[in-house]
Each structure stands twice: as C-alpha cells, then as structure tokens.
Design an enzyme around this catalytic site. Structure first.
Site, PDB file in Angstrom:
ATOM      1  N   LYS A  44       0.801  -1.224   0.000  1.00 59.52           N
ATOM      2  CA  LYS A  44       0.000   0.000   0.000  1.00 59.52           C
ATOM      3  C   LYS A  44       0.834   1.274   0.000  1.00 59.52           C
ATOM      4  O   LYS A  44       0.320   2.340  -0.307  1.00 59.52           O
ATOM      5  CB  LYS A  44      -0.943  -0.026   1.207  1.00 59.52           C
ATOM      6  CG  LYS A  44      -1.975  -1.128   1.123  1.00 59.52           C
ATOM      7  CD  LYS A  44      -2.995  -0.773   0.074  1.00 59.52           C
ATOM      8  CE  LYS A  44      -4.126  -1.750   0.058  1.00 59.52           C
ATOM      9  NZ  LYS A  44      -5.301  -1.202  -0.580  1.00 59.52           N
TER      10      LYS A  44
HETATM   11  N1  PMP Z   1      -4.401  -7.458   1.630  1.00 62.20           N
HETATM   12  C1  PMP Z   1      -4.268  -6.527   2.566  1.00 62.20           C
HETATM   13  C2  PMP Z   1      -3.596  -6.911   3.845  1.00 62.20           C
HETATM   14  C3  PMP Z   1      -4.766  -5.231   2.370  1.00 62.20           C
HETATM   15  O1  PMP Z   1      -4.627  -4.299   3.309  1.00 62.20           O
HETATM   16  C4  PMP Z   1      -5.438  -4.955   1.157  1.00 62.20           C
HETATM   17  C5  PMP Z   1      -6.054  -3.596   0.955  1.00 62.20           C
HETATM   18  N2  PMP Z   1      -7.344  -3.499   1.508  1.00 62.20           N
HETATM   19  C6  PMP Z   1      -5.566  -5.959   0.196  1.00 62.20           C
HETATM   20  C7  PMP Z   1      -5.023  -7.201   0.471  1.00 62.20           C
HETATM   21  C8  PMP Z   1      -6.292  -5.750  -1.114  1.00 62.20           C
HETATM   22  O2  PMP Z   1      -5.593  -4.932  -2.017  1.00 62.20           O
HETATM   23  P1  PMP Z   1      -6.364  -3.939  -2.951  1.00 62.20           P
HETATM   24  O3  PMP Z   1      -7.046  -2.932  -2.062  1.00 62.20           O
HETATM   25  O4  PMP Z   1      -5.335  -3.294  -3.803  1.00 62.20           O
HETATM   26  O5  PMP Z   1      -7.375  -4.700  -3.736  1.00 62.20           O
END
Ligand code: PMP
Length: 456
Positions: A44
C-alpha cells in the site's frame, strides 16, 4: 555513496521470491511478489504515495493539510509515512474487526485513529465509510483520500508493480493471482500485464481472490450485486460489501473464494513451511492459488502478490488460542480420550443419591452444566438432567427437598478411553444425554452432546 534521500524513495522494487513447499503439488513455477519489503511493510505504500502526489499536483491537498481516510491499516501506514516526510497531518478511520496491532502501529507513526463498528450497513452514519466522509467534510484544509474510488490507487500499480513483475519475469508471467479489496492492485497490475501481453502476442490471466461474505465473485460471474452474500467475515484486507471504482472487472478473468479458516491456516503455513511471515491475505492468496490448480500447466509462470507483513497479525492468525476459539485448529479427534482432552483434567462433577435435589440444582446453576451423573458408594447408579428436573418440578413443587434417588434417571453408559468417536456418538440419544469415559487412573470424565458437536 548510495543512499535514499528519504524513506519514500525506498518504496517499490520489491523482490520476486519462489514458493517451494506449499505449491509442490502444482506443475508450474510460482513466484511471489514480496511487498513487505516496502518501508511501511505493505504494497500500500505505493498507492499511498501516488494518491498524495496526484492530490498535491492538482491542488486537492494543500500545504499543512490533513489527510483523512478509511483504512484497514496498510494504506494508513503508507499515507502516514508520506505525511511525515511531506508535512501533513493524518486522521484514519478503522473498523473494529481490525487487529489492535494495526491501530497501535498507525498511532505510532503519529496518526489520529477513529474506530467504528464493523457490523453496520455501509450507509449507516456510524460505518467506516460514512465517518471518513463526514470527517472529510468537517475538517478544515482536509483531503479525503477515498482509496476505493481514487484512480491514483490503480494507477500506482499500473506504473510500478505491474512493470516490475513484467521485467522480473522477463515477460514470461502467464497468471497473476491476488487478493482483492479496493481492487487497486489487481486492476493496475492486471491492466499493465494485459497491455504488455497484447503488445508481445503472449497471454496472461488475472485471478482475484475473494472471501465468503463479499460480493465480488458473484458480481463478476453474473453481474448481480447480491446483498444476501454480504455477512461479517474474519479474513482481513480482502473482499468488500461495495463495488469500489478501482475494481476493473474487465481485466479480471475470474475469482476464487477462500474460507476464513483456510486463509488463517495458510497464513500460518506460509510462515512455518516457507519462512514467509506474512499477513492474512497472503494466506488467502496461496490457498486461492491452490484452488486454481487445474488452470496451470507445466510451462506457466504464476505470480502471486503478498500484500503485508505477519507482525500485524500476531494476536490473531499467529495466536493458537485465537485460532482454537474460532475452530481453525485442525485437531484430530478420534477417540473418547481425545474428546475429553478439552476438559483439561478438571474433576468430574457428580451428585450423591442421598443429596437433596436443591443441591444438584445449585451445582448445575453455578457450574453452568445441564446434566450430572449420580453416584453412591458402589459407583454410578443414575443421572439427572435439566429436562428431567423440569418435568418433576411441574409435577411436584416440593421436589427441591427430596433426595436425588427419588427422581434420578438411568446411569450413563461407561466407555473405555479408546472407544471410537462414532461409537460414542451413537450412545448419545434423546433418552441418554451423556456418556462416561473411564480413564487409566480410575477416574471418569463426561462426554455430552456438546462435546460431540464441537468435535465435528
Ligand atoms: N491485503 C491486505 C492486507 C490489504 O490491506 C489490502 C487492501 N485493503 C488488500 C489485500 C487488497 O488490495 P487492494 O485494495 O489493492 O485490492
């Protein structure tokens, strides 16, 4: 000298690491895009920085401003790091199902954190979506990030994560598998890889990993947003009860759903069997990948992305008490002795034939138990349970002062500690509420309907 000018310059360029043990049953090469090497320990960081830089560029975020976001932790960490380097304040809104570690970590990097209830509708004013929006409107010189619908989220992965995967695999990647939350990762990486595949005449399939309790899979397959599919779940980071604009369903070839239990077990297995100490969505991603086995062939290069680090889950998926409380620990229960292990050697509670019914009632109430074996000096001679007591009480209000022997039922059958689970469960019927197990030291334990159900 070779150094970064600040922590933000270390974002990206994460390694690609081969999985060796958990994916043994697959015919193909499986490589993990190992995002915990980012300074905030998650993928992120990439989109947090991109969202901030794009908001600075077009004036949504002004000097000294306050960044407001609903975040499960990782986006917050990325935003907080960038805010420190660039001189902004942060207020983050989190759902109460998130791990305490995630909340503490955000506070550690200077953010203010507001915690909201998980089990309310997205349009409820207490929900994490509504509270973050409201704070965005009420706080002066603030900018509400909205990672769900902010196009810079997907853009970050199109500009960095996707190209890195393409280059690291020398364009040989054939499948990309990843958990989906806001959709930024899958859509950005997916669009880039599909663009490159088109340019080079190769092919790449993009698979999303979803949770039970989330709307993505069904929506992708049928176009129906089914509210019946929405219910609280334990897996963190993936699945949604909304359709974020960042999910580009057009680049996704399919979804597979992983249960909370499997996601938790595979999170542990990644640590123990691959030396990869990762978050819960990594466990879900690996299990999802194994579920997709029939789609992979010998020459395929499958890339799975691991979003975040295990340290954020030490009180949860890495805590065996937490796992056991949710029925996530695989305990092989085969015999009567296995069934009573959970009693932790606590002595059997009994009542004597000459004791008054009131004593038995008192014991059952205080220990919250529904049945008791009855003994005399020769051994077990009867039993009483809640429904017997109720019937006797309706027939005779003075029952409490009578001896147990006047109202007791048949004694419970006694089985050996090696008796098989199936044989023990056959003995428990409407008429017979429990079974006694004789243990090697001459003591006994009780097995009730409840013990059998919990073992199933
Ligand atoms: N895994 C974790 C630990 C996350 O924090 C997130 C984000 N919500 C995701 C997966 C999913 O990624 P994305 O938001 O880019 O779909």
């Amino acid at each position: 000298m070779n150094y970064a000018n600040n922590i933000l310059e270390t974002i990206g360029n994460t390694p690609l690491v081969k999985l060796n043990t958990l994916t043994k049953e697959l015919p193909c090469l499986v490589l993990s895009k190992y995002e915990t090497f980012n300074p905030g320990n998650s993928v992120k960081d990439r989109m947090a920085l991109q969202m901030i830089e794009d908001a600075e560029a077009d004036g949504r975020l002004k000097p000294g401003g306050t960044i407001i976001e609903g975040t499960s932790g990782n986006t917050g960490m990325g935003l907080a790091l960038a805010a420190i380097v660039k001189g902004y304040k942060c207020i983050f809104v989190m759902a109460d199902k998130q791990s305490k570690e995630k909340i503490d970590i955000l506070r550690a990097v200077g953010a203010e954190v507001v915690v909201c209830p998980t089990n309310v509708e997205p349009d409820d004013p207490r929900s994490y979506y509504s509270v973050s929006k409201r704070l965005g409107e009420e706080t002066p010189n603030s900018w509400y990030v909205n990672q769900y619908d902010n196009p810079s989220n997907c853009k970050a992965h199109f500009l960095s994560t996707g190209p890195e995967i393409w280059e690291q695999t020398q364009g040989k990647v054939t499948h990309f598998v990843v958990g989906v939350g806001t959709g930024g990762t899958i859509s950005g990486v997916g669009s880039y890889l599909k663009m490159k595949a088109r340019e080079t005449g190769s092919s790449v399939k993009i698979w999303g990993v979803d949770t039970y309790g989330s709307v993505f899979k069904k929506y992708h397959e049928t176009g129906v947003f089914d509210e019946n599919e929405i219910y609280p779940y334990i897996t963190e980071g993936i699945g949604e009860d909304i359709l974020p604009l960042n999910v580009n369903f057009g680049v996704i070839d399919g979804f597979t759903k992983v249960t909370d239990k499997d996601a938790a077990i595979y999170t542990q297995r990644l640590a123990k069997e691959e030396g990869m100490f990762l978050g819960n969505s990594a466990g879900a991603a690996v299990k999802g990948l194994l579920q997709l086995k029939e789609h992979f062939t010998k020459d395929d290069v499958v890339v799975v992305l691991f979003h975040d680090h295990g340290s954020r889950y030490v009180g949860k998926m890495f805590n065996n008490d937490w796992m056991r409380d949710r029925g996530f620990v695989e305990e092989e229960i085969k015999t009567a002795a296995d069934l009573v292990l959970k009693h932790n050697g606590k002595p059997l509670v009994v009542v004597q034939t000459e004791e008054l019914v009131s004593h038995a009632i008192e014991r059952m109430k205080s220990l919250k138990i529904s049945q008791l074996p009855v003994r005399d000096i020769n051994g077990f001679v009867g039993s009483i349970d809640e429904s017997d007591l109720l019937h006797h009480f309706i027939a005779d209000k003075n029952i409490a002062d009578k001896p147990i022997k006047d109202i007791m039922g048949k004694p419970y059958p006694i089985v050996d500690k090696a008796a098989k689970l199936e044989d023990v469960s056959k003995l428990i019927t409407k008429e017979n509420q429990a079974v006694l197990v004789s243990l090697e030291n001459g003591s006994h334990q009780i097995i009730t309907k409840y013990d059998i159900i919990s073992a199933m």
